[in-house]
Design an enzyme around this catalytic site. Structure first.
Site, mmCIF file in Angstrom:
data_model
loop_
_atom_site.group_PDB
_atom_site.id
_atom_site.type_symbol
_atom_site.label_atom_id
_atom_site.label_comp_id
_atom_site.label_asym_id
_atom_site.label_seq_id
_atom_site.Cartn_x
_atom_site.Cartn_y
_atom_site.Cartn_z
ATOM 1 N N ARG A 220 -44.674 -32.642 -37.996
ATOM 2 C CA ARG A 220 -44.624 -31.477 -37.098
ATOM 3 C C ARG A 220 -44.596 -31.930 -35.635
ATOM 4 O O ARG A 220 -43.923 -31.314 -34.802
ATOM 5 C CB ARG A 220 -45.825 -30.560 -37.381
ATOM 6 N N LYS B 235 -45.778 -26.936 -31.826
ATOM 7 C CA LYS B 235 -47.126 -26.918 -31.245
ATOM 8 C C LYS B 235 -47.061 -27.385 -29.797
ATOM 9 O O LYS B 235 -47.563 -28.459 -29.425
ATOM 10 C CB LYS B 235 -48.051 -27.790 -32.099
ATOM 11 N N GLU C 212 -48.859 -14.052 -36.055
ATOM 12 C CA GLU C 212 -50.062 -14.859 -36.287
ATOM 13 C C GLU C 212 -51.059 -14.585 -35.164
ATOM 14 O O GLU C 212 -50.840 -13.706 -34.339
ATOM 15 C CB GLU C 212 -49.706 -16.333 -36.387
HETATM 16 N N1 PLP Z 1 -50.949 -21.217 -35.800
HETATM 17 C C1 PLP Z 1 -51.241 -21.694 -34.587
HETATM 18 C C2 PLP Z 1 -50.681 -21.008 -33.404
HETATM 19 C C3 PLP Z 1 -52.064 -22.832 -34.467
HETATM 20 O O1 PLP Z 1 -52.379 -23.312 -33.270
HETATM 21 C C4 PLP Z 1 -52.584 -23.432 -35.627
HETATM 22 C C5 PLP Z 1 -53.414 -24.614 -35.537
HETATM 23 O O2 PLP Z 1 -52.975 -25.719 -35.664
HETATM 24 C C6 PLP Z 1 -52.244 -22.887 -36.874
HETATM 25 C C7 PLP Z 1 -51.428 -21.781 -36.925
HETATM 26 C C8 PLP Z 1 -52.730 -23.510 -38.127
HETATM 27 O O3 PLP Z 1 -52.020 -24.689 -38.418
HETATM 28 P P1 PLP Z 1 -52.669 -25.836 -39.272
HETATM 29 O O4 PLP Z 1 -53.087 -25.234 -40.556
HETATM 30 O O5 PLP Z 1 -51.585 -26.827 -39.448
HETATM 31 O O6 PLP Z 1 -53.823 -26.351 -38.496
HETATM 32 C C1 COI Z 2 -56.029 -26.264 -34.980
HETATM 33 O O1 COI Z 2 -56.382 -25.502 -35.858
HETATM 34 O O2 COI Z 2 -56.018 -27.497 -35.115
HETATM 35 C C2 COI Z 2 -55.542 -25.783 -33.713
HETATM 36 O O3 COI Z 2 -54.863 -26.500 -33.041
HETATM 37 C C3 COI Z 2 -55.926 -24.467 -33.246
HETATM 38 C C4 COI Z 2 -56.381 -24.556 -31.838
HETATM 39 C C5 COI Z 2 -56.128 -23.254 -31.217
HETATM 40 C C6 COI Z 2 -57.799 -25.022 -31.734
#
Ligand code: PLP
Ligand code: COI
Length: 341
Positions: free
Chosen positions: A82, A184, A220
């Site tokens: 990612r 991200k 989201e």
């Molecule tokens: N959506 C957003 C905007 C995020 O910042 C995060 C955190 O990383 C997620 C979703 C969840 O992603 P992940 O499960 O890969 O941490």
């Molecule tokens: C995460 O879940 O790792 C994120 O980056 C979310 C963040 C807003 C703390």
């Protein structure tokens, strides 16, 4: 190895400067090897791409101490991939999966004393970041970059642990169609600060963002994907090209199908349908799975049937299974756990 003297079960989601971090530098068209450092400050040009034009992206994952004392991470190859997607969209050099995993292994190992002990509810949050460090004054990609990976022990992301959250539908948009919602990028979070602050000052834990084009479908929150459970026990999760492809959500879809035998639908979720679900939650690395109890919007309130006191039964089981896999108490699918030491 003795763990640090920290009241692990009392910590929240904050930054502590641990002993070591990894840094690699990109200059003259290539990355150097990178190395661990104890220096937690970074010196860069006042005209750096990150400062002038927000050329930066990051990742978030966790390291866990298992019952037998070993230290592991969860599906870090997906974070590496990612971050490569984010880098390409922001015109930054990609960090190879090899370097990403080496930085992860070396940094977590060097900070083993900071990985919270098994059973405390705390974990080690790992934050890889990549940004333009060289000077640019015309709008252009920076000539130099830094990849940095640091760690900090964390407790629950939401105050109150895993009590159901009260959230609101935001009047602001998170991501434009064909924009940067699916990577991200730091800029996605900068622009969420104002709506986030508005939500907090009105007593909400988070915003629910709707799709910017039609304002009719669920996207989201500022930092997590949504999960819904229908009255007949199906897991539904929004599909959209403008949300972050959460690794937690993708893992839960598999766990729901393969471990719990649930039917799963990944599809557009109209906001109009939200009041019909039996359970609602948000998921992510920081959030794990947190239940949602109430959603306020301009025409009223949705009180989720699972209530403001408890986790609904399906999301509870999903959370227990996922956390069980991450903590070594439930057998993981092949390739999901990377043992560090
Ligand atoms: N959506 C957003 C905007 C995020 O910042 C995060 C955190 O990383 C997620 C979703 C969840 O992603 P992940 O499960 O890969 O941490
Ligand atoms: C995460 O879940 O790792 C994120 O980056 C979310 C963040 C807003 C703390």
């Amino acid at each position: 190895m003795d763990k640090k003297d920290i009241k692990w079960s009392e910590i929240g989601f904050g930054y502590m400067s641990a002993d070591y971090r990894f840094q690699a530098d990109w200059k003259d068209g290539k990355w150097n090897e990178g190395a661990l450092t104890t220096e937690d400050k970074i010196t860069i040009s006042e005209c750096a791409g990150v400062i002038q034009y927000a050329q930066t992206c990051f990742e978030g994952l966790k390291a866990y101490t298992w019952k037998d004392g070993s230290i592991v991470t969860f599906r870090p190859e997906l974070n590496a991939e990612r971050m490569q997607n984010s880098a390409r969209r922001l015109m930054m050099p990609e960090v190879s999966t090899e370097m990403f995993l080496r930085a992860l292994d070396e940094t977590v190992k060097a900070n083993a004393a900071w990985v919270p002990p098994y059973g405390t509810g705390a974990t080690l949050y790992v934050r890889p970041c990549l940004f333009g460090s060289g000077p640019v004054i015309g709008v252009a990609p920076a000539p130099e970059y830094i990849f940095r990976l640091f760690v900090t022990p964390v407790g629950p992301y939401f105050k109150g642990g895993i009590k159901p959250l009260k959230i609101c539908v935001s009047d602001y948009d998170r991501a434009a169609p064909h924009g940067t919602g699916d990577i991200k990028a730091g800029l996605n979070y900068a622009m969420s600060l104002y709506p986030g602050q508005l939500a907090h000052s009105n007593g909400y834990a988070e915003n629910m963002f709707l799709d910017a084009a039609t304002r009719t479908n669920v996207e989201e929150t500022g930092g997590a994907n949504f999960l819904f459970v229908t009255k007949d026990g199906k897991l539904v999760t929004p599909k959209s090209s403008t949300i972050l492809p959460s690794i937690t959500r993708r893992s839960l879809v598999y766990v729901a199908k393969e471990y719990l035998g649930l039917e799963v639908e990944e599809r557009v979720v109209p906001f109009e349908e939200v009041s019909e679900f039996a359970e609602i939650g948000v998921c992510g690395t920081a959030a794990v799975i947190s239940p949602v109890g109430e959603i306020d919007h301009k025409n009223g309130k949705i009180m989720v049937p699972s209530g403001m006191n408890e986790f609904g039964p399906v999301l509870k089981k999903l959370r227990e299974t996922l956390v069980g896999i991450q903590m070594g108490d439930v057998e993981a699918p092949e390739g999901w756990i990377r043992k560090i030491m």
